[in-house]
Design a protein around this motif. Structure first.
Motif, PDB file in Angstrom:
ATOM      1  N   LYS A 145       0.954  -1.318  -0.267  1.00  0.00           N
ATOM      2  CA  LYS A 145      -0.120  -0.064  -0.233  1.00  0.00           C
ATOM      3  C   LYS A 145       0.690   1.263   0.348  1.00  0.00           C
ATOM      4  CE  LYS A 145      -3.382  -2.934   2.772  1.00  0.00           C
ATOM      5  NZ  LYS A 145      -4.295  -1.964   3.978  1.00  0.00           N
ATOM      6  N   LEU A 146       2.177   1.382  -0.814  1.00  0.00           N
ATOM      7  CA  LEU A 146       2.907   2.397  -0.830  1.00  0.00           C
ATOM      8  C   LEU A 146       2.143   3.179  -1.464  1.00  0.00           C
ATOM      9  CD1 LEU A 146       5.990   0.693  -2.246  1.00  0.00           C
ATOM     10  CD2 LEU A 146       5.677   1.731   0.528  1.00  0.00           C
ATOM     11  N   LYS A 147       1.135   3.246  -2.848  1.00  0.00           N
ATOM     12  CA  LYS A 147       0.047   4.785  -3.085  1.00  0.00           C
ATOM     13  C   LYS A 147      -0.924   4.972  -2.945  1.00  0.00           C
ATOM     14  CE  LYS A 147       3.496   3.444  -7.580  1.00  0.00           C
ATOM     15  NZ  LYS A 147       3.136   3.489  -8.538  1.00  0.00           N
ATOM     16  N   ARG A 148      -1.851   5.600  -3.333  1.00  0.00           N
ATOM     17  CA  ARG A 148      -3.425   5.742  -2.983  1.00  0.00           C
ATOM     18  C   ARG A 148      -4.274   4.307  -3.553  1.00  0.00           C
ATOM     19  NH1 ARG A 148      -4.285  12.697  -3.559  1.00  0.00           N
ATOM     20  NH2 ARG A 148      -3.124  12.954  -2.383  1.00  0.00           N
ATOM     21  N   TRP A 149      -3.807   3.832  -5.070  1.00  0.00           N
ATOM     22  CA  TRP A 149      -4.272   2.989  -5.448  1.00  0.00           C
ATOM     23  C   TRP A 149      -3.363   1.546  -4.886  1.00  0.00           C
ATOM     24  CZ3 TRP A 149      -1.899   7.370  -7.048  1.00  0.00           C
ATOM     25  CH2 TRP A 149      -3.037   8.164  -8.155  1.00  0.00           C
ATOM     26  N   TYR A 150      -4.043   0.483  -4.855  1.00  0.00           N
ATOM     27  CA  TYR A 150      -3.515  -0.302  -3.955  1.00  0.00           C
ATOM     28  C   TYR A 150      -4.211  -1.723  -4.140  1.00  0.00           C
ATOM     29  CZ  TYR A 150      -5.579  -0.850   0.372  1.00  0.00           C
ATOM     30  OH  TYR A 150      -6.944  -0.854   0.919  1.00  0.00           O
ATOM     31  N   ILE A 151      -3.763  -3.137  -4.409  1.00  0.00           N
ATOM     32  CA  ILE A 151      -4.353  -4.192  -5.485  1.00  0.00           C
ATOM     33  C   ILE A 151      -4.671  -4.697  -3.120  1.00  0.00           C
ATOM     34  CG2 ILE A 151      -4.354  -6.450  -5.815  1.00  0.00           C
ATOM     35  CD1 ILE A 151      -2.261  -5.752  -7.641  1.00  0.00           C
ATOM     36  N   GLU A 152      -6.651  -5.173  -3.369  1.00  0.00           N
ATOM     37  CA  GLU A 152      -6.792  -5.673  -2.162  1.00  0.00           C
ATOM     38  C   GLU A 152      -6.921  -7.262  -3.182  1.00  0.00           C
ATOM     39  OE1 GLU A 152      -8.322  -5.727   0.031  1.00  0.00           O
ATOM     40  OE2 GLU A 152      -8.566  -3.662   0.570  1.00  0.00           O
ATOM     41  N   GLU A 165      -8.427  -0.818  -4.948  1.00  0.00           N
ATOM     42  CA  GLU A 165      -8.664  -0.147  -4.281  1.00  0.00           C
ATOM     43  C   GLU A 165      -8.604   1.234  -4.018  1.00  0.00           C
ATOM     44  OE1 GLU A 165      -9.704   0.577   0.950  1.00  0.00           O
ATOM     45  OE2 GLU A 165     -10.041  -1.239  -0.491  1.00  0.00           O
ATOM     46  N   ILE A 166      -9.073   2.356  -3.568  1.00  0.00           N
ATOM     47  CA  ILE A 166      -8.111   4.008  -3.918  1.00  0.00           C
ATOM     48  C   ILE A 166      -8.926   4.758  -2.572  1.00  0.00           C
ATOM     49  CG2 ILE A 166      -8.148   6.296  -5.076  1.00  0.00           C
ATOM     50  CD1 ILE A 166      -9.274   4.585  -7.578  1.00  0.00           C
ATOM     51  N   ARG A 167      -7.672   5.065  -2.415  1.00  0.00           N
ATOM     52  CA  ARG A 167      -8.241   5.311  -0.845  1.00  0.00           C
ATOM     53  C   ARG A 167      -7.431   6.917  -1.201  1.00  0.00           C
ATOM     54  NH1 ARG A 167      -3.059   3.305   3.165  1.00  0.00           N
ATOM     55  NH2 ARG A 167      -1.295   3.243   0.818  1.00  0.00           N
ATOM     56  N   THR A 168      -8.165   7.960  -0.372  1.00  0.00           N
ATOM     57  CA  THR A 168      -7.653   9.220  -0.472  1.00  0.00           C
ATOM     58  C   THR A 168      -7.356   9.566   0.939  1.00  0.00           C
ATOM     59  OG1 THR A 168     -10.328  10.082   0.885  1.00  0.00           O
ATOM     60  CG2 THR A 168     -10.305  10.000  -1.493  1.00  0.00           C
ATOM     61  N   PRO A 169      -5.911  10.558   1.003  1.00  0.00           N
ATOM     62  CA  PRO A 169      -6.005  11.109   2.140  1.00  0.00           C
ATOM     63  C   PRO A 169      -6.463  11.238   2.875  1.00  0.00           C
ATOM     64  CG  PRO A 169      -5.085  12.984   0.358  1.00  0.00           C
ATOM     65  CD  PRO A 169      -5.974  11.301  -0.334  1.00  0.00           C
ATOM     66  N   ILE A 170      -6.265  12.052   4.304  1.00  0.00           N
ATOM     67  CA  ILE A 170      -7.394  12.436   5.537  1.00  0.00           C
ATOM     68  C   ILE A 170      -8.183  13.893   4.449  1.00  0.00           C
ATOM     69  CG2 ILE A 170      -7.372  13.949   7.446  1.00  0.00           C
ATOM     70  CD1 ILE A 170      -6.210  11.634   8.600  1.00  0.00           C
ATOM     71  N   CYS A 171      -8.953  14.384   4.171  1.00  0.00           N
ATOM     72  CA  CYS A 171      -9.663  15.671   3.834  1.00  0.00           C
ATOM     73  C   CYS A 171      -9.749  16.392   4.694  1.00  0.00           C
ATOM     74  CB  CYS A 171     -10.049  15.287   2.314  1.00  0.00           C
ATOM     75  SG  CYS A 171      -9.741  14.165   0.883  1.00  0.00           S
TER      76      CYS A 171
END
Length: 367
Positions: free
Chosen positions: A63-70, A90-96
């Protein structure tokens, strides 16, 4: 519990988990794809250094990036990492700083994924449950080291998530105490059956129409959590199966409340409505229900009948009204889409079923 909170103080994050199809429209999962296949897309996407302040990279660095493989990780008998069986992305946002910023960030990053995936023939699809597989069985069976390593309730039920796709919507507020955050998580766990129908998107099972609207909810919630709260005060952790209260793994997680029971939404803009519903319940001081673990039987009931069941429709109307009353005027229009769903007694899964009946094709229904 009255929470005189400034709504502008809430911070948000979204983890959007989704399935993909290949160039010929074939549904891709652990049975026909490899981690390396999917990783070609991840390699083409950027690394954003500032994300490391709020996003976990994981022990293996997947999970080095915002995008990763589940997927499902396998280890040798001495604990050495061997491989990951993929289920999707999966795509995850930083805290917004706001819900709208989180949704806009996710939409931007999703577009980047679509562009990076196109050369490999991958397209996102819309389903919260694998429409063809009925179970995930590790092959070979878990060895002694793997069994011992899977000590938490979530690790012991990790096989469940290999068939499901859905988001985590997280929020926090600096003025919330640990006890208040835990109380909100218990509240979301209790009212989860009346929140999830607005996202239902898994009406297929074993290559055919299922008997209800959310196979994901029917299969998952109860064994897996509906809500989760993270704390750095370990004295506040109450053991439960599934887990409701967990220790923060990085400082940025402390105080974070996650809702984990929604199906994968039909479009990213629905997150504005779903996020507003969660914040409305967090601010509400009228609803009394609290649970440490979600009611599995009630989730099965709502997964099968959705708004067609009078008790579910009434419960959904109650939480919508409470959320609307607790939200400031500027937030209330975000809930209109959910009011329309309830009035029409139609979940997103109804649209999928209509597409299937028109085309006779699951592929057409989920594309």
């Amino acid at each position: 519990m009255t929470l005189p909170l400034n709504i502008e103080g809430f911070r948000f994050g979204i983890e959007h988990e989704y399935a993909v199809t290949g160039s010929e429209g074939r549904f891709l999962d652990f049975s026909n794809s490899s981690f390396e296949d999917f990783d070609r897309v991840i390699e083409a996407l950027p690394t954003i250094e500032s994300d490391t302040q709020t996003l976990r990279t994981g022990d293996l660095g997947i999970k080095l990036k915002r995008w990763y493989i589940e997927g499902f990780e396998r280890f040798s008998t001495d604990g050495s990492y061997q491989r990951t069986l993929p289920k999707g992305f999966e795509i995850r946002t930083p805290i917004c700083e706001s819900l709208d910023v989180a949704v806009d960030t996710l939409s931007h990053d999703f577009a980047l994924w679509v562009a990076a995936a196109k050369p490999f023939g991958y397209q996102p699809c819309w389903t919260a449950f694998n429409p063809y597989q009925v179970e995930f069985v590790p092959d070979p069976p878990l060895n002694a080291w793997e069994l011992q390593d899977r000590s938490t309730p979530e690790e012991q039920t990790a096989h469940i998530h290999m068939l499901t796709y859905g988001p985590d919507i997280s929020f926090s507020h600096p003025s919330l105490s640990v006890d208040q955050s835990i109380d909100i998580a218990k509240k979301l766990s209790y009212y989860s059956p009346f929140l999830v129908p607005f996202s239902f998107s898994s009406p297929f099972y074993a290559g055919a129409l299922w008997q209800g609207y959310s196979r994901r909810t029917y299969y998952r919630t109860g064994q897996r959590p509906a809500a989760l709260v993270f704390t750095d005060d370990h004295s506040k952790i109450i053991p439960s199966f599934p887990t409701l209260i967990d220790k923060a793994r990085v400082p940025a997680e402390a105080g974070r409340i996650e809702f984990k029971a929604f199906d994968c939404p039909p479009d990213l803009d629905l997150y504005r409505a779903l996020g507003a519903l969660l914040i409305g319940l967090a601010l509400d001081d009228s609803l009394p229900g609290r649970l440490l673990t979600p009611d599995g039987a009630l989730h099965k009931h709502v997964a099968t009948h959705a708004f067609d069941a009078a008790d579910i429709a009434e419960g959904c109307a109650e939480v919508l009204a409470a959320a609307r009353a607790a939200l400031p005027d500027s937030w209330q229009p975000k809930l209109d889409r959910l009011d329309d769903m309830l009035a029409a007694k139609r979940t997103p899964a109804h649209d999928m079923i209509d597409r299937y009946r028109e085309s006779g094709s699951i592929r057409a229904a989920i594309q």
